[in-house]
Design a protein around this motif. Structure first.
Motif, PDB file in Angstrom:
ATOM      1  N   GLY A  69      73.016 113.528  -1.066  1.00 13.95           N
ATOM      2  CA  GLY A  69      73.296 112.879   0.262  1.00 13.95           C
ATOM      3  C   GLY A  69      73.362 114.012   1.377  1.00 13.95           C
ATOM      4  N   ASP A  70      73.190 113.562   2.733  1.00 17.22           N
ATOM      5  CA  ASP A  70      73.307 114.364   3.823  1.00 17.22           C
ATOM      6  C   ASP A  70      74.631 113.909   4.519  1.00 17.22           C
ATOM      7  N   PHE A  71      75.608 114.969   4.566  1.00 13.71           N
ATOM      8  CA  PHE A  71      76.947 114.680   5.200  1.00 13.71           C
ATOM      9  C   PHE A  71      76.639 114.027   6.690  1.00 13.71           C
ATOM     10  N   ASN A  72      75.819 114.654   7.364  1.00 11.44           N
ATOM     11  CA  ASN A  72      75.914 114.187   8.763  1.00 11.44           C
ATOM     12  C   ASN A  72      75.047 112.798   8.854  1.00 11.44           C
ATOM     13  N   GLU A  73      74.709 111.912   7.691  1.00 18.50           N
ATOM     14  CA  GLU A  73      74.605 110.682   7.786  1.00 18.50           C
ATOM     15  C   GLU A  73      75.589 109.691   7.274  1.00 18.50           C
ATOM     16  N   GLY A  74      76.941 110.419   7.228  1.00 14.93           N
ATOM     17  CA  GLY A  74      77.979 109.960   6.588  1.00 14.93           C
ATOM     18  C   GLY A  74      78.751 109.062   7.679  1.00 14.93           C
ATOM     19  N   THR A  75      79.126 107.944   7.295  1.00 13.72           N
ATOM     20  CA  THR A  75      80.044 106.905   8.174  1.00 13.72           C
ATOM     21  C   THR A  75      81.173 106.314   7.180  1.00 13.72           C
ATOM     22  N   ILE A  76      82.082 106.087   7.915  1.00  7.19           N
ATOM     23  CA  ILE A  76      83.269 105.356   7.226  1.00  7.19           C
ATOM     24  C   ILE A  76      82.738 104.063   6.384  1.00  7.19           C
ATOM     25  N   SER A  77      81.985 103.436   7.080  1.00  3.82           N
ATOM     26  CA  SER A  77      81.115 102.145   6.205  1.00  3.82           C
ATOM     27  C   SER A  77      80.307 102.577   4.969  1.00  3.82           C
ATOM     28  N   ARG A  78      79.739 103.726   5.127  1.00  4.19           N
ATOM     29  CA  ARG A  78      78.989 104.151   3.948  1.00  4.19           C
ATOM     30  C   ARG A  78      79.873 104.504   2.914  1.00  4.19           C
ATOM     31  N   TRP A  79      80.913 105.536   3.190  1.00  3.00           N
ATOM     32  CA  TRP A  79      81.771 106.048   2.261  1.00  3.00           C
ATOM     33  C   TRP A  79      82.744 105.050   1.710  1.00  3.00           C
ATOM     34  N   LEU A  80      82.843 103.906   2.530  1.00 10.52           N
ATOM     35  CA  LEU A  80      83.921 102.846   2.011  1.00 10.52           C
ATOM     36  C   LEU A  80      82.978 102.134   1.132  1.00 10.52           C
ATOM     37  N   GLU A  81      81.723 101.841   1.196  1.00 12.04           N
ATOM     38  CA  GLU A  81      80.740 101.118   0.280  1.00 12.04           C
ATOM     39  C   GLU A  81      80.441 101.894  -1.028  1.00 12.04           C
ATOM     40  N   GLU A  82      80.456 103.120  -0.937  1.00  9.78           N
ATOM     41  CA  GLU A  82      80.337 104.146  -2.182  1.00  9.78           C
ATOM     42  C   GLU A  82      81.719 104.062  -2.871  1.00  9.78           C
ATOM     43  N   SER A  83      82.891 104.145  -2.170  1.00  9.86           N
ATOM     44  CA  SER A  83      84.018 103.852  -2.943  1.00  9.86           C
ATOM     45  C   SER A  83      84.398 102.652  -3.513  1.00  9.86           C
ATOM     46  N   LEU A  84      84.012 101.474  -2.987  1.00  9.27           N
ATOM     47  CA  LEU A  84      83.994 100.249  -3.627  1.00  9.27           C
ATOM     48  C   LEU A  84      83.130 100.076  -4.779  1.00  9.27           C
ATOM     49  N   ALA A  85      81.804 100.568  -4.652  1.00  3.82           N
ATOM     50  CA  ALA A  85      80.905 100.955  -5.928  1.00  3.82           C
ATOM     51  C   ALA A  85      81.525 101.411  -7.064  1.00  3.82           C
ATOM     52  N   VAL A  86      82.246 102.677  -6.723  1.00  2.00           N
ATOM     53  CA  VAL A  86      82.666 103.275  -7.856  1.00  2.00           C
ATOM     54  C   VAL A  86      83.781 102.642  -8.598  1.00  2.00           C
ATOM     55  N   LEU A 107      92.912 101.791   2.825  1.00  2.00           N
ATOM     56  CA  LEU A 107      93.213 100.347   3.660  1.00  2.00           C
ATOM     57  C   LEU A 107      92.004  99.689   3.914  1.00  2.00           C
ATOM     58  N   ARG A 108      90.904 100.081   4.042  1.00  2.00           N
ATOM     59  CA  ARG A 108      89.699  99.214   4.254  1.00  2.00           C
ATOM     60  C   ARG A 108      89.490  98.978   2.551  1.00  2.00           C
ATOM     61  N   MET A 109      89.453  99.608   1.874  1.00  2.00           N
ATOM     62  CA  MET A 109      89.209  99.092   0.389  1.00  2.00           C
ATOM     63  C   MET A 109      90.315  98.173  -0.003  1.00  2.00           C
ATOM     64  N   ALA A 110      91.427  98.009   0.210  1.00  2.00           N
ATOM     65  CA  ALA A 110      92.378  97.029   0.113  1.00  2.00           C
ATOM     66  C   ALA A 110      92.013  95.704   0.680  1.00  2.00           C
ATOM     67  N   GLN A 111      91.668  95.896   2.155  1.00  2.00           N
ATOM     68  CA  GLN A 111      91.267  94.559   2.748  1.00  2.00           C
ATOM     69  C   GLN A 111      89.939  93.670   1.933  1.00  2.00           C
ATOM     70  N   GLU A 112      89.021  94.581   1.699  1.00  2.00           N
ATOM     71  CA  GLU A 112      87.778  94.088   1.024  1.00  2.00           C
ATOM     72  C   GLU A 112      88.104  93.446  -0.513  1.00  2.00           C
ATOM     73  N   LEU A 113      89.025  94.319  -1.203  1.00  2.00           N
ATOM     74  CA  LEU A 113      89.464  93.997  -2.460  1.00  2.00           C
ATOM     75  C   LEU A 113      90.150  92.805  -2.481  1.00  2.00           C
ATOM     76  N   ASN A 114      91.206  92.665  -1.703  1.00  2.00           N
ATOM     77  CA  ASN A 114      91.672  91.069  -1.192  1.00  2.00           C
ATOM     78  C   ASN A 114      91.147  90.210  -0.944  1.00  2.00           C
ATOM     79  N   ASN A 115      89.666  90.298  -0.387  1.00  2.00           N
ATOM     80  CA  ASN A 115      89.124  89.238   0.130  1.00  2.00           C
ATOM     81  C   ASN A 115      88.387  88.816  -1.254  1.00  2.00           C
ATOM     82  N   SER A 116      88.382  89.512  -2.279  1.00  2.00           N
ATOM     83  CA  SER A 116      87.685  89.122  -3.672  1.00  2.00           C
ATOM     84  C   SER A 116      88.701  88.853  -4.590  1.00  2.00           C
TER      85      SER A 116
END
Length: 259
Positions: A71-88, A110-119
């Motif tokens: 992947g391209d670093f310059n295409e990275g965003t918090i949302s993208r890296w969060l989604e990858e972290s949750l998938a892993v 912190l964003r992962m905790a929010q998303e994981l707590n929702n599930s």
């Protein structure tokens, strides 16, 4: 697993590199690195070695555009890296886990905790090192020069010299705009677990007052703050690494005793 041979999973077309060390002792630990860092950095490797010697599972990965991931670093965003972290996390993590986030990785945690707590599958504990939640809005934008603002407007990115590498940091309009969709310092953050923050008072990148601001947004949680008077942003000296593993070990013991 050989350190040179990570597993790879596909997340939205990017090959994400993963090191997963199984362990018999709960909880496992999950490493979340900083902006432009990778899972072979000193703190991540030190924690993996601690996990190996103590019997805990350890899960590390590189965000897209970082380290061994595609992947391209310059295409990275918090949302993208969060989604990858949750998938892993959902692919490899089993049972209770401690999320360990460094700098930007603390925002991801912190964003992962929010998303994981929702599930209904929230973390058992969180350790944050020099946490930089909302850094795009709170730390980057307020310090932008007129030239950097012009570059962001005309080029879609601007550069900022790095104290840690010869190449400058690159901040894109996409990263900054997406950061606004992931802000956590706009209300109460409920992680549902104990949180321990390690912060250097000589941190030139993330002032220690930022950690104090974060604590104000964690009124529902059991929060401990350790200030390292002469510590910098990296907190990677031998004594810093010892403090990190002592902190993680104590939290792991506490979680195990509670279960």
């Amino acid at each position: 697993m050989d350190a040179q041979a990570p597993d790879f999973i596909d997340v939205n077309g990017a090959r994400i590199a993963v090191h997963h060390r199984p362990g018999a002792k709960a909880p496992g630990i999950v490493w979340l690195g900083g902006y432009r860092s990778d899972m072979m950095g000193g703190k991540a490797v030190h924690l993996d070695q601690w996990a190996a010697s103590s019997g805990h599972a350890c899960l590390r990965h590189d965000y897209s555009g970082h380290g061994q991931s595609g992947g391209d670093f310059n295409e990275g965003t918090i949302s993208r890296w969060l989604e990858e972290s949750l998938a892993v996390y959902r692919r490899f993590a089993k049972g209770p886990q401690i999320l360990i986030g460094s700098s930007m990785g603390a925002w991801i945690a912190l964003r992962m905790a929010q998303e994981l707590n929702n599930s209904g599958n929230g973390p058992a504990g969180i350790v944050l090192i020099a946490p930089a939640p909302d850094f795009t809005a709170e730390l980057v934008e307020p310090q932008m020069t007129d030239e950097q603002k012009r570059d962001l407007d005309e080029k879609g990115y601007f550069e900022k010299p790095s104290d840690y590498a010869p190449n400058p940091y690159i901040y894109t309009r996409k990263l900054i705009e997406d950061g606004g969709k992931n802000l956590v310092l706009r209300g109460i953050i409920e992680t549902g677990c104990p949180v321990h923050i390690l912060q250097g008072m000589e941190d030139a990148d993330v002032p220690y007052r930022h950690a104090l601001t974060l604590i104000e947004h964690l009124p529902m949680d059991d929060v401990t703050l350790t200030l390292v008077r002469d510590g910098d942003h990296r907190l990677s000296r031998p004594q810093d690494l010892d403090l990190l593993t002592q902190t993680v070990a104590a939290l792991a013991d506490r979680i195990a005793a509670a279960n």
